[in-house]
Motif scaffolding. Structure first.
Motif, PDB file in Angstrom:
ATOM      1  N   VAL A  45       4.324   3.305 -15.981  1.00  0.00           N
ATOM      2  CA  VAL A  45       4.956   2.666 -14.823  1.00  0.00           C
ATOM      3  C   VAL A  45       4.037   2.778 -13.607  1.00  0.00           C
ATOM      4  CG1 VAL A  45       6.891   2.803 -13.184  1.00  0.00           C
ATOM      5  CG2 VAL A  45       7.320   2.926 -15.637  1.00  0.00           C
ATOM      6  N   VAL A  46       3.448   3.944 -13.389  1.00  0.00           N
ATOM      7  CA  VAL A  46       2.539   4.133 -12.251  1.00  0.00           C
ATOM      8  C   VAL A  46       1.313   3.230 -12.392  1.00  0.00           C
ATOM      9  CG1 VAL A  46       0.985   5.789 -11.142  1.00  0.00           C
ATOM     10  CG2 VAL A  46       3.333   6.440 -11.656  1.00  0.00           C
ATOM     11  N   SER A  47       0.778   3.131 -13.592  1.00  0.00           N
ATOM     12  CA  SER A  47      -0.380   2.249 -13.812  1.00  0.00           C
ATOM     13  C   SER A  47      -0.016   0.794 -13.526  1.00  0.00           C
ATOM     14  CB  SER A  47      -0.882   2.378 -15.246  1.00  0.00           C
ATOM     15  OG  SER A  47      -1.370   3.666 -15.485  1.00  0.00           O
ATOM     16  N   GLN A  48       1.154   0.378 -14.004  1.00  0.00           N
ATOM     17  CA  GLN A  48       1.607  -0.994 -13.756  1.00  0.00           C
ATOM     18  C   GLN A  48       1.826  -1.230 -12.270  1.00  0.00           C
ATOM     19  OE1 GLN A  48       0.872  -2.788 -16.192  1.00  0.00           O
ATOM     20  NE2 GLN A  48       2.690  -3.272 -17.350  1.00  0.00           N
ATOM     21  N   LEU A  49       2.339  -0.233 -11.566  1.00  0.00           N
ATOM     22  CA  LEU A  49       2.523  -0.372 -10.123  1.00  0.00           C
ATOM     23  C   LEU A  49       1.185  -0.601  -9.434  1.00  0.00           C
ATOM     24  CD1 LEU A  49       5.331   2.192  -9.408  1.00  0.00           C
ATOM     25  CD2 LEU A  49       5.258  -0.129  -8.506  1.00  0.00           C
ATOM     26  N   GLY A  50       0.164   0.116  -9.856  1.00  0.00           N
ATOM     27  CA  GLY A  50      -1.159  -0.113  -9.277  1.00  0.00           C
ATOM     28  C   GLY A  50      -1.633  -1.536  -9.486  1.00  0.00           C
ATOM     29  N   ILE A  51      -1.399  -2.056 -10.685  1.00  0.00           N
ATOM     30  CA  ILE A  51      -1.817  -3.429 -11.000  1.00  0.00           C
ATOM     31  C   ILE A  51      -1.032  -4.436 -10.167  1.00  0.00           C
ATOM     32  CG2 ILE A  51      -1.820  -5.195 -12.800  1.00  0.00           C
ATOM     33  CD1 ILE A  51      -2.382  -2.829 -14.788  1.00  0.00           C
ATOM     34  N   VAL A  76       0.838  -1.202   0.000  1.00  0.00           N
ATOM     35  CA  VAL A  76       0.000   0.000   0.000  1.00  0.00           C
ATOM     36  C   VAL A  76       0.873   1.252   0.000  1.00  0.00           C
ATOM     37  CG1 VAL A  76      -1.701   1.294   1.351  1.00  0.00           C
ATOM     38  CG2 VAL A  76      -1.987  -1.168   1.014  1.00  0.00           C
ATOM     39  N   GLN A  77       1.980   1.205   0.721  1.00  0.00           N
ATOM     40  CA  GLN A  77       2.924   2.319   0.725  1.00  0.00           C
ATOM     41  C   GLN A  77       3.458   2.554  -0.692  1.00  0.00           C
ATOM     42  OE1 GLN A  77       6.346   1.609   3.212  1.00  0.00           O
ATOM     43  NE2 GLN A  77       7.213   3.635   2.839  1.00  0.00           N
ATOM     44  N   ALA A  78       3.781   1.483  -1.406  1.00  0.00           N
ATOM     45  CA  ALA A  78       4.274   1.603  -2.779  1.00  0.00           C
ATOM     46  C   ALA A  78       3.229   2.257  -3.672  1.00  0.00           C
ATOM     47  CB  ALA A  78       4.653   0.225  -3.321  1.00  0.00           C
ATOM     48  N   ALA A  79       1.974   1.877  -3.502  1.00  0.00           N
ATOM     49  CA  ALA A  79       0.906   2.474  -4.315  1.00  0.00           C
ATOM     50  C   ALA A  79       0.754   3.960  -4.018  1.00  0.00           C
ATOM     51  CB  ALA A  79      -0.411   1.743  -4.058  1.00  0.00           C
ATOM     52  N   GLY A  80       0.846   4.328  -2.759  1.00  0.00           N
ATOM     53  CA  GLY A  80       0.750   5.739  -2.386  1.00  0.00           C
ATOM     54  C   GLY A  80       1.883   6.561  -2.964  1.00  0.00           C
ATOM     55  N   GLU A  81       3.075   6.014  -2.931  1.00  0.00           N
ATOM     56  CA  GLU A  81       4.228   6.711  -3.506  1.00  0.00           C
ATOM     57  C   GLU A  81       4.071   6.861  -5.018  1.00  0.00           C
ATOM     58  OE1 GLU A  81       7.515   5.298  -0.203  1.00  0.00           O
ATOM     59  OE2 GLU A  81       7.093   4.016  -1.915  1.00  0.00           O
ATOM     60  N   ALA A  82       3.527   5.839  -5.654  1.00  0.00           N
ATOM     61  CA  ALA A  82       3.298   5.923  -7.102  1.00  0.00           C
ATOM     62  C   ALA A  82       2.291   7.030  -7.424  1.00  0.00           C
ATOM     63  CB  ALA A  82       2.808   4.578  -7.637  1.00  0.00           C
ATOM     64  N   ARG A  83       1.241   7.144  -6.620  1.00  0.00           N
ATOM     65  CA  ARG A  83       0.255   8.213  -6.837  1.00  0.00           C
ATOM     66  C   ARG A  83       0.894   9.589  -6.644  1.00  0.00           C
ATOM     67  NH1 ARG A  83      -2.960   4.444  -4.274  1.00  0.00           N
ATOM     68  NH2 ARG A  83      -2.780   5.461  -2.248  1.00  0.00           N
ATOM     69  N   ALA A  95      -4.960  -0.376  -3.372  1.00  0.00           N
ATOM     70  CA  ALA A  95      -3.939  -0.041  -4.369  1.00  0.00           C
ATOM     71  C   ALA A  95      -4.232   1.283  -5.054  1.00  0.00           C
ATOM     72  CB  ALA A  95      -3.846  -1.158  -5.410  1.00  0.00           C
ATOM     73  N   GLY A  96      -5.429   1.805  -4.852  1.00  0.00           N
ATOM     74  CA  GLY A  96      -5.786   3.080  -5.471  1.00  0.00           C
ATOM     75  C   GLY A  96      -6.286   2.964  -6.876  1.00  0.00           C
ATOM     76  N   ILE A  97      -6.600   1.748  -7.313  1.00  0.00           N
ATOM     77  CA  ILE A  97      -7.057   1.549  -8.682  1.00  0.00           C
ATOM     78  C   ILE A  97      -8.430   2.184  -8.885  1.00  0.00           C
ATOM     79  CG2 ILE A  97      -7.799  -0.194 -10.356  1.00  0.00           C
ATOM     80  CD1 ILE A  97      -5.415  -1.841  -9.460  1.00  0.00           C
ATOM     81  N   ALA A  98      -9.283   2.084  -7.895  1.00  0.00           N
ATOM     82  CA  ALA A  98     -10.611   2.692  -8.011  1.00  0.00           C
ATOM     83  C   ALA A  98     -10.505   4.196  -8.162  1.00  0.00           C
ATOM     84  CB  ALA A  98     -11.459   2.345  -6.790  1.00  0.00           C
ATOM     85  N   ALA A  99      -9.427   4.784  -7.612  1.00  0.00           N
ATOM     86  CA  ALA A  99      -9.221   6.229  -7.704  1.00  0.00           C
ATOM     87  C   ALA A  99      -8.646   6.630  -9.053  1.00  0.00           C
ATOM     88  CB  ALA A  99      -8.304   6.695  -6.577  1.00  0.00           C
TER      89      ALA A  99
END
Length: 138
Positions: free
Chosen positions: A106-112, A85-92, A132-136
């Protein structure tokens, strides 16, 4: 084998967790390969690389290693989930700072890959996508 062997019979729950995780981890690895290829493109094109982007990739890798350790120890993978979850937040955050074409991918792939890792850890798809923030829409 898990049904017949006394040694494996005691480990059926662990084998079930691995069985559930296998499909999700395979998808995570396939998408991670694409993420790495796109990361190379990002660097070759001299696109902007906010500091949160490489941190995010590193924390995703740590989440996978932690998940593996938790599986072996038979623990609930709370720390692995938190790192993912931390990785997803950093990607956002990296996305919000501004990225080029390859950086956005890369950010989209990180979410996946984070969602697949969270599903491998035992979360259902809706919860994994939410965390993961995909819904966002990253």
């Amino acid at each position: 084998m898990a049904v017949l062997s006394p040694w494996w019979r005691r480990r059926r729950e662990l084998l079930g967790r691995y069985e559930h995780a296998a499909d999700h981890l395979e998808l995570a690895f396939v998408n991670a390969r694409g993420m790495v290829r796109r990361s190379v493109s990002l660097l070759d094109a001299n696109e902007p690389v906010p500091p949160d982007l490489p941190r995010s990739v590193e924390h995703f890798g740590q989440a996978l290693r932690l998940l593996h350790r938790d599986f072996l120890a038979g623990r609930v993978p709370d720390i692995a989930r938190a790192r993912a979850v931390q990785a997803a937040g950093e990607a956002r955050r990296a996305y919000a700072e501004g990225l080029g074409f390859s950086g956005t991918i890369v950010v989209s792939q990180l979410g996946i890959v984070v969602s697949e890792t969270l599903q491998a850890s035992g979360l259902d798809m809706a919860e994994a996508n939410r965390q993961a923030g995909i819904a966002a829409g990253i």
